[in-house]
Design an enzyme around this catalytic site. Structure first.
Site, short mmCIF file in Angstrom:
data_model
loop_
_atom_site.label_atom_id
_atom_site.label_comp_id
_atom_site.label_asym_id
_atom_site.label_seq_id
_atom_site.Cartn_x
_atom_site.Cartn_y
_atom_site.Cartn_z
N ASN A 146 0.84 -1.20 0.00
CA ASN A 146 0.00 0.00 0.00
C ASN A 146 0.88 1.25 0.00
O ASN A 146 2.06 1.19 -0.30
CB ASN A 146 -1.00 -0.01 1.16
CG ASN A 146 -2.36 0.53 0.74
OD1 ASN A 146 -2.46 1.59 0.13
ND2 ASN A 146 -3.41 -0.20 1.07
N ARG A 147 0.30 2.39 0.37
CA ARG A 147 0.95 3.69 0.15
C ARG A 147 1.57 4.27 1.41
O ARG A 147 1.02 4.13 2.51
CB ARG A 147 -0.07 4.68 -0.43
CG ARG A 147 -0.55 4.29 -1.81
CD ARG A 147 -1.72 5.15 -2.28
NE ARG A 147 -2.11 4.79 -3.63
CZ ARG A 147 -2.98 3.80 -3.92
NH1 ARG A 147 -3.55 3.11 -2.94
NH2 ARG A 147 -3.27 3.53 -5.18
N HIS A 193 3.66 -0.14 -2.49
CA HIS A 193 3.97 -1.57 -2.58
C HIS A 193 5.47 -1.89 -2.57
O HIS A 193 5.94 -2.77 -3.29
CB HIS A 193 3.33 -2.17 -3.83
CG HIS A 193 1.84 -2.22 -3.79
ND1 HIS A 193 1.12 -2.30 -2.61
CD2 HIS A 193 0.92 -2.23 -4.80
CE1 HIS A 193 -0.17 -2.34 -2.88
NE2 HIS A 193 -0.32 -2.29 -4.20
N HIS A 231 -1.26 -9.77 -3.56
CA HIS A 231 -2.02 -8.85 -4.41
C HIS A 231 -2.69 -9.59 -5.57
O HIS A 231 -2.78 -9.06 -6.68
CB HIS A 231 -1.11 -7.75 -4.94
CG HIS A 231 -1.82 -6.51 -5.38
ND1 HIS A 231 -2.68 -6.48 -6.47
CD2 HIS A 231 -1.80 -5.24 -4.90
CE1 HIS A 231 -3.15 -5.26 -6.63
NE2 HIS A 231 -2.63 -4.48 -5.69
N ASP A 275 -11.13 1.42 -3.91
CA ASP A 275 -9.71 1.30 -3.59
C ASP A 275 -9.54 1.85 -2.18
O ASP A 275 -9.07 2.97 -1.99
CB ASP A 275 -8.85 2.06 -4.60
CG ASP A 275 -7.36 1.72 -4.48
OD1 ASP A 275 -7.00 0.92 -3.60
OD2 ASP A 275 -6.58 2.25 -5.28
N GLU A 311 -6.72 -7.48 -0.06
CA GLU A 311 -5.35 -7.55 0.45
C GLU A 311 -5.31 -7.33 1.96
O GLU A 311 -5.32 -6.19 2.43
CB GLU A 311 -4.51 -6.49 -0.25
CG GLU A 311 -4.61 -6.48 -1.77
CD GLU A 311 -4.23 -5.14 -2.35
OE1 GLU A 311 -3.12 -4.66 -2.05
OE2 GLU A 311 -5.06 -4.54 -3.07
#
Length: 379
Positions: free
Chosen positions: A102-103, A128, A202, A276, A342
């Site tokens: 993720n971010r 990621h 993922h 998302d 995820e």
């Protein structure tokens, strides 16, 4: 074993387990990397004929074959038939992502008073694990075993400073397949200095079949979460927990995925160009895997439950697939062709202590266990 899945197995000739159709783990060549080093595929098969294929590149889940309610078997994951696709347009298909899934906002975080800078590979943020995360690295196959529960264990050593992260990280990924039609992915990691870790799988699933050429919008989704971590326009959590009640993000009861996916009255839909978003299952890890999501394809009857010990699950509906990736069946993947679920800690946690902790210290073991449980529903 789920009764309906057993009936589908019988229809395929996968009757009661016997020596003729015993569970197995088979190892074979898959391709080569640019430097000529080999990539292998390990195929796990249970005694009912369900199969999973795992690559030694990126610890990637390359395929999962399961029958529908009529016994017709199909691969239900997006991906490529050969290495070229994974090297040229990976799209995180089936990938093990880390060191931080993720971010992370602006590609920066501070640990014990020291700042760390990461690559900005998602517009203004790090995503990621960076430009060359775990999904783009060769892994070592350390064990392949058949028996009652065939499994493969892969290992990777992430160097201190790799992609900007501190500490040498020793990582393992173990895929196992049992006769309850459960594919388990067990991620573990240890470090030699304080670091942050968030590893997940993922895979994109389409329970209608990867080759079906129909989207996941007609599938029915359940996520037992009352809140999400709301995000800004760059998909970074704002720090607030948003109730799903009364929003397009409410999947506490089974809901058709496509029924509200274009509801632009909700800015979160606009930001993600669909779903998302991280769902809050709990605020802490669980001692045992708990239900994170359930997806059912009404046409094929295939059902998948996702369980994990993690506090969150990221729902992503393939919003940025644009038709440029040509998959295993030879058709172009487009928006909505797959759903990713995820399990993980929350996005940008290293910068937002209120969201929890992704810290791993020497002497500790990071652990994320994910279970994909397959069955079929009656008509």
């Amino acid at each position: 074993m789920h009764r309906n899945f057993a009936l589908a197995a019988l229809a395929l000739g996968f009757a009661a387990p016997s020596a003729a159709n015993a569970a197995s783990a088979d190892r074979a060549p898959f391709g080569t990397l640019a430097d000529g080093s080999p990539v292998e595929v390990v195929t796990l098969t249970n005694s009912h004929g369900m199969r999973a294929r795992i690559l030694s590149y990126g610890a990637i889940l390359q395929g999962v074959d399961v029958p529908d309610r009529d016994g017709k078997i199909a691969d239900v994951t997006l991906g490529y038939a050969d290495m070229q696709g994974y090297l040229t347009a990976p799209n995180y298909f089936g990938a093990t992502v880390g060191r931080y899934a993720n971010r992370i906002k602006a590609g920066r975080f501070t640990l014990d008073g020291k700042g760390y800078t990461l690559a900005l590979n998602n517009k203004t943020n790090a995503l990621h694990g960076g430009v060359k995360g775990f999904d783009k690295r060769p892994w070592r196959i350390v064990e392949v075993a058949g028996g009652a529960t065939p499994h493969v264990t892969l290992a990777y050593t992430s160097a201190d400073g790799e992609e900007g992260y501190p500490g040498e990280l020793q990582v393992t990924a173990t895929y196992s397949l049992n006769d309850a039609n459960e594919l388990t992915v067990d991620y573990r990691a240890t470090t030699n200095k304080p670091t942050v870790v968030n590893i997940t799988n993922h895979s994109f699933f389409n329970l209608g079949g990867e080759a079906a050429q129909r989207s996941i919008y007609d599938a029915v989704l359940t996520i037992p979460a009352e809140t999400t971590t709301s995000v800004d326009a760059t998909l970074i959590p704002t720090g607030s927990f948003r109730l799903v009640a009364g929003t397009p993000f409410d999947f506490r009861q089974p809901m058709v995925i496509g029924s509200r996916i274009r509801d632009a009255r909700d800015p979160q839909i606009v930001f993600g160009q669909g779903y998302d978003e991280n769902y809050v299952l709990a605020r802490t890890l669980s001692a045992t895997p708990r239900l994170a999501a359930r997806v059912t394809d009404p046409v094929s009857g295939r059902t998948m439950e996702v369980l994990s010990n993690q506090p969150g699950v990221q729902l992503y509906t393939g919003n940025f697939l644009d038709g440029t990736a040509v998959g295993k069946s030879g058709h172009a993947y487009r928006q909505g062709d797959g759903i990713a679920l995820e399990p993980q800690v929350f996005p940008d946690t290293p910068n937002q202590p209120a969201l929890g902790s992704a810290r791993l210290d020497p002497g500790q073991t990071y652990h994320n266990v994910i279970v994909y449980r397959f069955s079929v529903s009656p008509r």
